[in-house]
Design a protein around this motif. Structure first.
Motif, PDB file in Angstrom:
ATOM      1  N   ILE A 126      54.395 100.109  63.163  1.00  0.00           N
ATOM      2  CA  ILE A 126      55.768  99.776  62.875  1.00  0.00           C
ATOM      3  C   ILE A 126      56.026  98.998  61.608  1.00  0.00           C
ATOM      4  O   ILE A 126      56.897  99.332  60.724  1.00  0.00           O
ATOM      5  N   LEU A 127      54.794  98.308  60.946  1.00  0.00           N
ATOM      6  CA  LEU A 127      54.882  97.857  59.494  1.00  0.00           C
ATOM      7  C   LEU A 127      55.003  98.696  58.515  1.00  0.00           C
ATOM      8  O   LEU A 127      55.344  98.810  57.459  1.00  0.00           O
ATOM      9  N   ASN A 128      54.192 100.104  58.699  1.00  0.00           N
ATOM     10  CA  ASN A 128      54.271 101.159  57.873  1.00  0.00           C
ATOM     11  C   ASN A 128      55.736 101.668  57.833  1.00  0.00           C
ATOM     12  O   ASN A 128      56.157 101.862  56.736  1.00  0.00           O
ATOM     13  N   ASN A 167      68.133 101.495  61.302  1.00  0.00           N
ATOM     14  CA  ASN A 167      68.162 102.210  59.656  1.00  0.00           C
ATOM     15  C   ASN A 167      68.205 103.626  59.929  1.00  0.00           C
ATOM     16  O   ASN A 167      68.495 104.340  58.967  1.00  0.00           O
ATOM     17  N   SER A 168      67.573 104.002  61.101  1.00  0.00           N
ATOM     18  CA  SER A 168      67.453 105.602  61.338  1.00  0.00           C
ATOM     19  C   SER A 168      68.664 106.311  61.402  1.00  0.00           C
ATOM     20  O   SER A 168      68.983 107.668  61.429  1.00  0.00           O
ATOM     21  N   PHE A 169      69.834 105.550  61.792  1.00  0.00           N
ATOM     22  CA  PHE A 169      71.281 106.106  62.059  1.00  0.00           C
ATOM     23  C   PHE A 169      72.066 105.668  61.004  1.00  0.00           C
ATOM     24  O   PHE A 169      72.965 106.363  60.650  1.00  0.00           O
ATOM     25  N   PHE A 170      71.872 104.541  60.298  1.00  0.00           N
ATOM     26  CA  PHE A 170      72.731 104.298  59.101  1.00  0.00           C
ATOM     27  C   PHE A 170      72.033 103.512  58.004  1.00  0.00           C
ATOM     28  O   PHE A 170      71.344 102.751  58.540  1.00  0.00           O
ATOM     29  N   LYS A 171      72.281 103.609  56.832  1.00  0.00           N
ATOM     30  CA  LYS A 171      71.865 102.817  55.873  1.00  0.00           C
ATOM     31  C   LYS A 171      72.087 101.059  55.875  1.00  0.00           C
ATOM     32  O   LYS A 171      73.218 100.821  55.834  1.00  0.00           O
ATOM     33  N   ILE A 172      70.750 100.449  55.967  1.00  0.00           N
ATOM     34  CA  ILE A 172      70.876  99.223  55.929  1.00  0.00           C
ATOM     35  C   ILE A 172      70.506  98.528  54.690  1.00  0.00           C
ATOM     36  O   ILE A 172      69.692  99.065  53.727  1.00  0.00           O
ATOM     37  N   SER A 173      71.573  97.583  54.220  1.00  0.00           N
ATOM     38  CA  SER A 173      71.430  96.823  52.753  1.00  0.00           C
ATOM     39  C   SER A 173      69.925  96.288  52.803  1.00  0.00           C
ATOM     40  O   SER A 173      69.367  95.814  53.460  1.00  0.00           O
ATOM     41  N   GLU A 174      69.436  96.184  51.398  1.00  0.00           N
ATOM     42  CA  GLU A 174      68.179  95.546  51.110  1.00  0.00           C
ATOM     43  C   GLU A 174      68.257  94.113  51.253  1.00  0.00           C
ATOM     44  O   GLU A 174      67.124  93.305  52.043  1.00  0.00           O
ATOM     45  N   THR A 175      69.399  93.526  51.368  1.00  0.00           N
ATOM     46  CA  THR A 175      69.529  91.919  51.575  1.00  0.00           C
ATOM     47  C   THR A 175      69.271  91.835  53.066  1.00  0.00           C
ATOM     48  O   THR A 175      68.789  90.886  53.411  1.00  0.00           O
ATOM     49  N   TRP A 183      66.162  89.795  57.434  1.00  0.00           N
ATOM     50  CA  TRP A 183      65.552  90.123  58.975  1.00  0.00           C
ATOM     51  C   TRP A 183      63.914  89.996  58.595  1.00  0.00           C
ATOM     52  O   TRP A 183      63.243  89.141  59.598  1.00  0.00           O
ATOM     53  N   PHE A 184      63.474  90.413  57.760  1.00  0.00           N
ATOM     54  CA  PHE A 184      61.978  90.284  57.710  1.00  0.00           C
ATOM     55  C   PHE A 184      61.665  88.705  57.249  1.00  0.00           C
ATOM     56  O   PHE A 184      60.409  88.503  57.918  1.00  0.00           O
ATOM     57  N   GLY A 185      62.279  88.086  56.580  1.00  0.00           N
ATOM     58  CA  GLY A 185      61.810  86.740  56.311  1.00  0.00           C
ATOM     59  C   GLY A 185      62.035  85.924  57.568  1.00  0.00           C
ATOM     60  O   GLY A 185      61.074  85.058  57.631  1.00  0.00           O
ATOM     61  N   THR A 186      63.314  86.047  58.318  1.00  0.00           N
ATOM     62  CA  THR A 186      63.382  85.602  59.570  1.00  0.00           C
ATOM     63  C   THR A 186      62.324  85.693  60.590  1.00  0.00           C
ATOM     64  O   THR A 186      61.831  84.882  61.216  1.00  0.00           O
ATOM     65  N   LYS A 215      58.837 101.039  54.220  1.00  0.00           N
ATOM     66  CA  LYS A 215      59.466 102.135  53.503  1.00  0.00           C
ATOM     67  C   LYS A 215      60.964 101.671  53.319  1.00  0.00           C
ATOM     68  O   LYS A 215      61.606 102.320  52.481  1.00  0.00           O
ATOM     69  N   MET A 216      61.391 100.348  54.069  1.00  0.00           N
ATOM     70  CA  MET A 216      62.580 100.361  53.850  1.00  0.00           C
ATOM     71  C   MET A 216      62.890  99.238  52.850  1.00  0.00           C
ATOM     72  O   MET A 216      63.966  98.625  52.521  1.00  0.00           O
ATOM     73  N   ILE A 217      61.711  98.676  52.375  1.00  0.00           N
ATOM     74  CA  ILE A 217      61.797  97.789  51.232  1.00  0.00           C
ATOM     75  C   ILE A 217      61.387  98.284  49.805  1.00  0.00           C
ATOM     76  O   ILE A 217      60.108  98.213  49.660  1.00  0.00           O
TER      77      ILE A 217
END
Length: 273
Positions: A150-152, A217-225, A230-233, A156-158
């Motif tokens: 999962i972390l791998n 994110n596999s269906f539509f592009k999620i913004s980096e912000t 999400w990751f920080g939370t 790739k999204m960051i």
């Protein structure tokens, strides 16, 4: 719903999962109103025909009329099979039954590190599973593999992070275990493995919290912000859960500080190597 009468499940009252499904059996009418009972409340008479050591590892179903007991997956198959005969039929097929027994043992022997409860040092009758090294190491391996995968995918999204790999995430997961264990060297092996089990449950829990955004994110592009928020939370939730578990285990609370230090070191290495 066909009710199974004169049968009582002995459950672990400190296990939220055990409480939930036994209560569901009673509320839905699968068991009658006397169909569940805390393990610690067994009577002196019941203690004569119940294998209490086995009942702590495998949930026991007491036939209150015949004074007989069945354990583990067989008790659950009997309870469910009374209302849903197909479940009992499928569950009795040898390969299926073998798999269910192993899955049940995997969960039961690790339930105190999956969902920990308060320590009961002065209680003579405790519903705690025996310490099983094989199932503990299998649980650690399972947690490491799932966390790594999962972390791998999440890394790739960051774009701020260098290109990740399964090897890097695997080294980070195992490195965390080694790093944290070094601070517990004065404790006995079981205490260390109990902590590591809880440590990897926190990592597994955090990884599962990342799954929704990975799938989205596999269906539509999620913004980096959004990804970073999400990751920080998720990290904050993991921090709180780690601290809660260390407190329940009555281990040094500074283990949460070293848990944070490891993540900072890991991030600096990722950014500079």
């Amino acid at each position: 719903m066909k009710t199974l009468e004169n049968q009582t499940l002995l459950y672990d009252e400190d296990c939220p999962l055990c409480q939930a499904y036994t209560s569901a059996f009673v509320k839905t009418g699968i068991l009658d109103e006397n169909g569940k009972k805390p393990f610690t409340k067994i009577t002196t008479e019941e203690a004569h025909f119940i294998d209490t050591e086995r009942a702590a590892n495998e949930i026991a179903l007491i036939d209150t009329q015949n004074k007989t007991v069945i354990y583990g997956i067989d008790s659950l198959l009997k309870v469910l099979g009374n209302s849903f005969p197909l479940i009992a039929t499928i569950g009795k097929i040898k390969p299926v039954h073998f798999f269910l027994r192993k899955l049940y043992a995997f969960i039961s022997y690790n339930r105190k590190v999956i969902i920990p409860g308060p320590l009961h040092k002065n209680t003579t009758l405790k519903c705690e599973p025996s310490f099983n090294y094989k199932y503990r190491f299998l649980y650690l391996l399972f947690s490491i593999v799932v966390t790594t995968l999962i972390l791998n995918a999440c890394s790739k999204m960051i774009p701020q992070l260098p290109n990740g790999s399964l090897t890097r995430e695997l080294l980070l997961a195992t490195g965390q275990i080694i790093f944290q264990s070094a601070f517990l060297i004065r404790f006995d092996c079981k205490t260390i493995l109990n902590y590591i089990g809880n440590l990897m449950t926190v990592s597994l829990f955090g990884s599962l919290l990342l799954l929704p955004i990975i799938i989205a994110n596999s269906f539509f592009k999620i913004s980096e912000t959004v990804v970073l928020l999400w990751f920080g939370t998720t990290v904050l939730v993991m921090f709180r859960e780690h601290f809660r578990r260390v407190t329940l285990l009555e281990l040094p609370k500074w283990l949460t500080t070293t848990w944070i230090v490891y993540r900072i070191i890991a991030l600096l290495l990722i950014l500079n190597l």
